[in-house]
Design an enzyme around this catalytic site. Structure first.
Site, PDB file in Angstrom:
ATOM      1  N   LYS A 108       9.594  -2.416  15.793  1.00  0.00           N
ATOM      2  CA  LYS A 108      10.635  -3.302  16.298  1.00  0.00           C
ATOM      3  C   LYS A 108      10.185  -4.636  16.871  1.00  0.00           C
ATOM      4  O   LYS A 108      10.916  -5.601  16.773  1.00  0.00           O
ATOM      5  CB  LYS A 108      11.488  -2.565  17.335  1.00  0.00           C
ATOM      6  CG  LYS A 108      12.445  -1.558  16.716  1.00  0.00           C
ATOM      7  CD  LYS A 108      13.514  -1.178  17.693  1.00  0.00           C
ATOM      8  CE  LYS A 108      14.603  -0.379  17.020  1.00  0.00           C
ATOM      9  NZ  LYS A 108      15.669  -0.018  17.954  1.00  0.00           N
ATOM     10  N   HIS A 109       9.069  -4.751  17.520  1.00  0.00           N
ATOM     11  CA  HIS A 109       8.786  -5.995  18.227  1.00  0.00           C
ATOM     12  C   HIS A 109       7.316  -6.407  18.092  1.00  0.00           C
ATOM     13  O   HIS A 109       6.427  -5.629  18.422  1.00  0.00           O
ATOM     14  CB  HIS A 109       9.078  -5.881  19.730  1.00  0.00           C
ATOM     15  CG  HIS A 109      10.396  -5.260  20.057  1.00  0.00           C
ATOM     16  ND1 HIS A 109      11.595  -5.911  19.888  1.00  0.00           N
ATOM     17  CD2 HIS A 109      10.706  -4.036  20.540  1.00  0.00           C
ATOM     18  CE1 HIS A 109      12.585  -5.121  20.264  1.00  0.00           C
ATOM     19  NE2 HIS A 109      12.074  -3.976  20.654  1.00  0.00           N
ATOM     20  N   LEU A 110       7.064  -7.615  17.641  1.00  0.00           N
ATOM     21  CA  LEU A 110       5.765  -8.281  17.815  1.00  0.00           C
ATOM     22  C   LEU A 110       4.597  -7.456  17.306  1.00  0.00           C
ATOM     23  O   LEU A 110       3.519  -7.436  17.901  1.00  0.00           O
ATOM     24  CB  LEU A 110       5.555  -8.603  19.302  1.00  0.00           C
ATOM     25  CG  LEU A 110       6.647  -9.451  19.960  1.00  0.00           C
ATOM     26  CD1 LEU A 110       6.528  -9.379  21.480  1.00  0.00           C
ATOM     27  CD2 LEU A 110       6.570 -10.889  19.490  1.00  0.00           C
TER      28      LEU A 110
END
Length: 204
Positions: A108-110
């Site tokens: 989901k993120h980075l």
């Protein structure tokens, strides 16, 4: 049946990457059943499943298959020959390169996923990095039954089993394997295989 087609044996998990590369390289048309934001860009051939959406800022480069009911973006970068299964989420500022992602997995993120095989129901915490390149530029070798096996790949990330969860900012060394259901703590460095019942030996 007699065939003259080139073929190879699927013996190790990294052989799936070779198969995926060969199959996706044969895609010659795009098939779009989902929704692509006008602010997303596709530079290659894309198969996008029903119910899936590419949000603003998504950039697809190369031949990519995305299954049904997936949510990609915003601002995600997917490249190489990548296959993503149904019901997956790839979030903000995530880069996926030349990988296989099985269904019901969240990245989901980075995060960065390079030349990896990711199982189903996996959750990669924010900032998880699956590195794929040795500093010396030589082929990766992987420990199998106590012996180092040449993968014949200069770029090789991780093999991640079903149900794995990584803590935020987990860094996984190239060529490592994480067994089903394993978890890592925040800021973990995975420099050896994490396998249930495995010998846990270091890889070179």
């Amino acid at each position: 049946m007699i065939t003259q087609a080139d073929c190879f044996r699927i013996r190790y998990p990294w052989d799936l990457l070779k198969l995926n590369e060969e199959v996706l390289s044969l895609i010659d048309t795009s098939e779009i059943a989902g929704v692509i934001s006008p602010l997303a860009q596709v530079d290659g051939r894309l198969h996008l499943g029903k119910g899936s959406v590419l949000l603003p800022g998504v950039f697809i480069e190369g031949n990519v298959i995305i299954g049904e009911n997936c949510r990609i973006g915003p601002n995600a970068y997917i490249r190489g020959n990548t296959s993503i299964g149904d019901h997956c989420k790839v979030g903000n500022a995530v880069e996926i390169k030349n990988s296989i992602i099985y269904p019901h997995t969240n990245i989901k993120h980075l995060s960065y996923v390079g030349d990896s095989v990711i199982g189903s129901h996996v959750h990669l915490g924010a900032g998880t990095i699956l590195a794929n390149y040795r500093h010396d530029g030589t082929n990766h070798r992987s420990l199998v039954s106590g012996q180092l096996v040449d993968t014949e790949r200069i770029k090789f990330g991780a093999v991640v089993g079903d149900g794995v969860r990584t803590g935020v900012n987990t860094c996984v060394y190239p060529g490592r394997k994480i067994g089903p259901g394993r978890m890592t703590a925040p800021n973990a460095v995975v420099d050896k295989d994490l396998m249930i019942g495995g010998d846990g030996g270091y890889q070179i």
